[in-house]
Write a protein that holds these residues in place. Sequence first.
Motif, PDB file in Angstrom:
ATOM      1  N   PRO A 172      -7.372   4.365   6.225  1.00 10.93           N
ATOM      2  CA  PRO A 172      -7.114   2.951   5.395  1.00 10.93           C
ATOM      3  C   PRO A 172      -5.949   2.173   6.146  1.00 10.93           C
ATOM      4  CG  PRO A 172      -7.236   5.010   3.957  1.00 10.93           C
ATOM      5  CD  PRO A 172      -7.258   5.540   5.415  1.00 10.93           C
ATOM      6  N   ALA A 173      -4.877   2.921   6.641  1.00  6.93           N
ATOM      7  CA  ALA A 173      -3.864   2.100   7.236  1.00  6.93           C
ATOM      8  C   ALA A 173      -4.492   1.567   8.525  1.00  6.93           C
ATOM      9  CB  ALA A 173      -2.642   2.992   7.760  1.00  6.93           C
ATOM     10  N   LYS A 178       0.908  -1.033  -0.040  1.00  8.55           N
ATOM     11  CA  LYS A 178      -0.041   0.098   0.134  1.00  8.55           C
ATOM     12  C   LYS A 178       0.793   1.318   0.103  1.00  8.55           C
ATOM     13  CE  LYS A 178      -3.729  -2.306   0.166  1.00  8.55           C
ATOM     14  NZ  LYS A 178      -4.736  -2.300   0.886  1.00  8.55           N
ATOM     15  N   GLY A 179       2.149   1.281   0.345  1.00  6.56           N
ATOM     16  CA  GLY A 179       2.889   2.285   0.488  1.00  6.56           C
ATOM     17  C   GLY A 179       2.521   3.417   1.506  1.00  6.56           C
ATOM     18  N   VAL A 198       6.351  -0.218   9.894  1.00  6.09           N
ATOM     19  CA  VAL A 198       5.289  -0.583  11.202  1.00  6.09           C
ATOM     20  C   VAL A 198       5.826  -1.581  11.795  1.00  6.09           C
ATOM     21  CG1 VAL A 198       3.245  -1.023  11.985  1.00  6.09           C
ATOM     22  CG2 VAL A 198       3.519   0.328   9.822  1.00  6.09           C
ATOM     23  N   ARG A 199       6.110  -1.590  13.127  1.00  8.06           N
ATOM     24  CA  ARG A 199       6.621  -2.658  14.137  1.00  8.06           C
ATOM     25  C   ARG A 199       5.572  -3.106  15.052  1.00  8.06           C
ATOM     26  NH1 ARG A 199       8.976  -2.965  10.353  1.00  8.06           N
ATOM     27  NH2 ARG A 199      11.179  -2.929   9.789  1.00  8.06           N
ATOM     28  N   SER A 200       5.642  -4.355  15.473  1.00  3.84           N
ATOM     29  CA  SER A 200       5.030  -4.887  16.759  1.00  3.84           C
ATOM     30  C   SER A 200       6.095  -5.290  17.555  1.00  3.84           C
ATOM     31  CB  SER A 200       4.002  -5.917  16.355  1.00  3.84           C
ATOM     32  OG  SER A 200       4.701  -7.227  15.614  1.00  3.84           O
ATOM     33  N   ASP A 207       1.150   8.641   6.243  1.00  2.00           N
ATOM     34  CA  ASP A 207       0.793  10.072   5.779  1.00  2.00           C
ATOM     35  C   ASP A 207      -0.683  10.452   6.143  1.00  2.00           C
ATOM     36  OD1 ASP A 207      -0.691   9.908   2.949  1.00  2.00           O
ATOM     37  OD2 ASP A 207       0.403   8.216   3.519  1.00  2.00           O
ATOM     38  N   THR A 208      -1.141  11.586   6.366  1.00  2.00           N
ATOM     39  CA  THR A 208      -2.240  11.962   7.128  1.00  2.00           C
ATOM     40  C   THR A 208      -3.435  11.421   6.402  1.00  2.00           C
ATOM     41  OG1 THR A 208      -1.409  13.869   7.878  1.00  2.00           O
ATOM     42  CG2 THR A 208      -3.744  13.900   7.947  1.00  2.00           C
ATOM     43  N   ALA A 209      -3.420  11.504   4.894  1.00  2.00           N
ATOM     44  CA  ALA A 209      -4.668  10.911   4.233  1.00  2.00           C
ATOM     45  C   ALA A 209      -4.756   9.514   4.453  1.00  2.00           C
ATOM     46  CB  ALA A 209      -4.234  11.309   2.869  1.00  2.00           C
TER      47      ALA A 209
END
Length: 462
Positions: free
Chosen positions: A346-347, A308-309, A314-316, A340-342
């Motif tokens: 979705p993330a 998705k870019g 991202v880490r757990s 990014d804010t937008a």
Amino acid sequence: MSAYVPAMTFHPQPQPGTPTPWAFPAPTRGRLANGLTVLHCDRPGQQLVAVEVLLDAPLAAEPAGLDGVAGILARAFTAGTDTLTAEEYAGELERAGATLDAHADHLGIRLALEVPASRLERGLNLLADALRAPALPADEIERLVANRLDEIVHEQANPARRAAKALYAELFDAADRLSRPRGGTAETVKPIDRAAVRAFYTAHVRPATATAVVVGDLTGVDLPALLEATLGGWTGESAEPSVPAPVTADDTARVIIVDRPGSVQTQLLIGRIGPDRHDPAWPAQTLGTYCLGGTLTSRLDRVLREEKGYTYGVRSFAQPLRSAADGSGRALLAISGSVDTASTAPALADTWTILRTLAAEGLTDGEREEAVQFLVGVAPLKYETAGSVAGTLADQVEQQLPDDFQAEVYRQLAELDTAAATAAVVGGFQPDRLVTVLVGDAAVIADPVKELGIGEVSVVSS
């Protein structure tokens, strides 16, 4: 045409030999006459000796209204002694080729000395003097307080630190020291003076409840005699070790947006509490958490970064909090990153989809195998230095774990099956039991996040 004859002689490519069996080093225990517990590991070839001293001075013991005094004391240990000014003490450390650092955390204060083996006695004497008779000069305390106040301003401007502050405040009751910043707030740090630091030192710094960990090349060193001649000169009253309070938390699913108008990114921190290292599920949880978000090839990164870019990564992770031998300790299970804010909503939607898919389908054998190969295979490199071994042994002492704990974890990691890792990570990261903190532009992200239905959304100022 004649055959080509190479001008150089090519030697056979070297082949790997048989791997040498490896296990995390087992320490030897002892005790000095003054009550100081000692763990040591002889590591031939490690000419830089690491010494860690653990003081039973937990943050929960800080006086009301003086959060941060433990941290100021930790920093003040290098600010001179009864015979040396701060400048003279720093000069002596430099001449010994040594470094001395200290920090305070929820379980206590830790001092970390690294010194060449040839100057071990000199380094231990300096460490002993700092513990035995720190000067704690008023002007140095004032400087350290001023530095800490400056740090607080910078922490408020750091999205990751701001997210952590908000998550801990949400998860834990306000009366629990875990809910408040480790280094204190501006309101609690400003009143700290020499008298407060001296009082905290007197109340909590004593050899009877402390532990020293020594790791390095100890060839030809009579360590018990050397420690008695150095750290053995540190005296204090006898006392019972502190007992950590049980950890409780409210992980009712909800979303807290820390508003930063105009922010082009959103910092994500999603978490709850789960088993800590005393729980039999810890090795499986370690394995499953790594498969979820421990590397660039983990599930979270594959989707949120590669497909998705949305993010650079991202880490757990699972971070032990307060641990106790009776099993009452807990760990923070969390997912952290920025988008990014937008892409905020979705993330988050994709993260919840990943967690639900994991619960429905489980991990694959390939994911499990790749995680084991890294976690177990990298261990000999991870513990190549004396400092890394000393740090892990100190962690074990702080968290009241057996001396063979780390070795046992690696043994279990190598044997765990995919089902066990799946059960642990699914049980830990339950989508309907996660507290989500977002540091970003609330005007842009609040409404789309509300539509996700992942918990009640509230907005707080930064």
